[in-house]
Design an enzyme around this catalytic site. Structure first.
Site, PDB file in Angstrom:
ATOM      1  N   LYS A  61      -2.613   4.616  14.161  1.00  0.00           N
ATOM      2  CA  LYS A  61      -2.381   5.990  13.732  1.00  0.00           C
ATOM      3  C   LYS A  61      -3.691   6.779  13.681  1.00  0.00           C
ATOM      4  CE  LYS A  61      -2.418   5.063   8.723  1.00  0.00           C
ATOM      5  NZ  LYS A  61      -3.556   5.931   8.378  1.00  0.00           N
ATOM      6  N   MET A 109      -4.327   8.655  -0.213  1.00  0.00           N
ATOM      7  CA  MET A 109      -4.425   9.204   1.136  1.00  0.00           C
ATOM      8  C   MET A 109      -3.302   8.652   2.013  1.00  0.00           C
ATOM      9  SD  MET A 109      -8.566   9.532   1.663  1.00  0.00           S
ATOM     10  CE  MET A 109      -9.031   7.907   1.055  1.00  0.00           C
ATOM     11  N   CYS A 110      -3.568   7.581   2.736  1.00  0.00           N
ATOM     12  CA  CYS A 110      -2.602   7.120   3.734  1.00  0.00           C
ATOM     13  C   CYS A 110      -1.325   6.546   3.125  1.00  0.00           C
ATOM     14  CB  CYS A 110      -3.273   6.113   4.656  1.00  0.00           C
ATOM     15  SG  CYS A 110      -4.681   6.824   5.543  1.00  0.00           S
ATOM     16  N   VAL A 111      -1.436   5.853   1.993  1.00  0.00           N
ATOM     17  CA  VAL A 111      -0.227   5.309   1.358  1.00  0.00           C
ATOM     18  C   VAL A 111       0.662   6.449   0.881  1.00  0.00           C
ATOM     19  CG1 VAL A 111       0.656   3.977  -0.605  1.00  0.00           C
ATOM     20  CG2 VAL A 111      -1.283   3.104   0.728  1.00  0.00           C
ATOM     21  N   THR A 171       2.157   8.592   3.855  1.00  0.00           N
ATOM     22  CA  THR A 171       3.229   7.885   4.574  1.00  0.00           C
ATOM     23  C   THR A 171       4.483   7.792   3.728  1.00  0.00           C
ATOM     24  OG1 THR A 171       1.578   6.647   5.844  1.00  0.00           O
ATOM     25  CG2 THR A 171       3.809   5.722   5.737  1.00  0.00           C
TER      26      THR A 171
END
Length: 198
Positions: free
Chosen positions: A94, A126-128, A131
């Site tokens: 990603k 952030m990414c957790v 998503t």
């Protein structure tokens, strides 16, 4: 706005596990998150049980910019957990925090008939979170086990705030997902099943 309810025992199973950016740079060496040992323990357990019970497993792998600790094809970019490639387990690279943005994650989940996902990994805020938030927006049931995601401490900013411990950042990041996400469950309480279309 409703408050988060305490997690009840015997939660319904989820049919997919999304492991977000558990890459060497973030869980080993000097750059590891403070809770790296716990995170690796919990994600190892989640992976083993998801595989055993036939859930779809998706490893997200962040492609950092040149010079970053997760720059593609550098040691820090490598996934920490071995991948058992096959129809039930895959890696999706990603370019953004959100694992759905400019990737095939949404199509993979939909094509497999997935209804519910457990999201774990780094970084919590952030990414957790990004998503998990998109998964909610797309109509999936979302479980974010509180002991299976982690981040770094936020450093002090003179005139703004003292340092914020990583555990506090993680808790706030999950809580900010709102009452539709299940964020007080432990990793050990998550159960798995195979996707409907599988």
């Amino acid at each position: 706005m409703s408050q988060h309810a305490e997690t009840a025992p015997n939660l319904p199973p989820v049919d997919a596990l999304i492991v977000v950016d558990v890459q060497s740079a973030f869980v080993t060496g000097d750059g590891a998150v403070p809770a790296a040992v716990r995170l690796v323990d919990r994600t190892t357990d989640l992976l083993a049980r998801a595989r055993r019970d036939g859930a779809l497993v998706v490893h997200l792998q962040n492609d950092g910019p040149p010079g970053a600790e997760d720059e593609p094809h550098t040691p820090g970019w490598e996934l920490h957990h071995p991948v058992e490639h096959g129809p039930r387990e895959l890696v999706i690279r990603k370019p953004h925090d959100d694992g759905f943005e400019e990737t095939r994650l949404g199509g993979v989940l939909t094509d497999a008939g997935v209804q519910a996902v457990a999201v774990c990994g780094v970084m919590s805020e952030m990414c957790v979170q990004a998503t998990a938030r998109t998964a909610l927006a797309r109509g999936f049931r979302v479980v974010v086990p509180h002991d299976a995601h982690a981040t770094q401490d936020v450093p002090a900013a003179p005139g703004i705030s003292e340092a914020v411990p990583a555990a506090t950042v993680s808790r706030v990041a999950a809580y900010a997902l709102g009452s539709d996400a299940e964020v007080t469950v432990r990793a050990s309480e998550v159960t798995f099943t195979g996707p409907a279309a599988g």
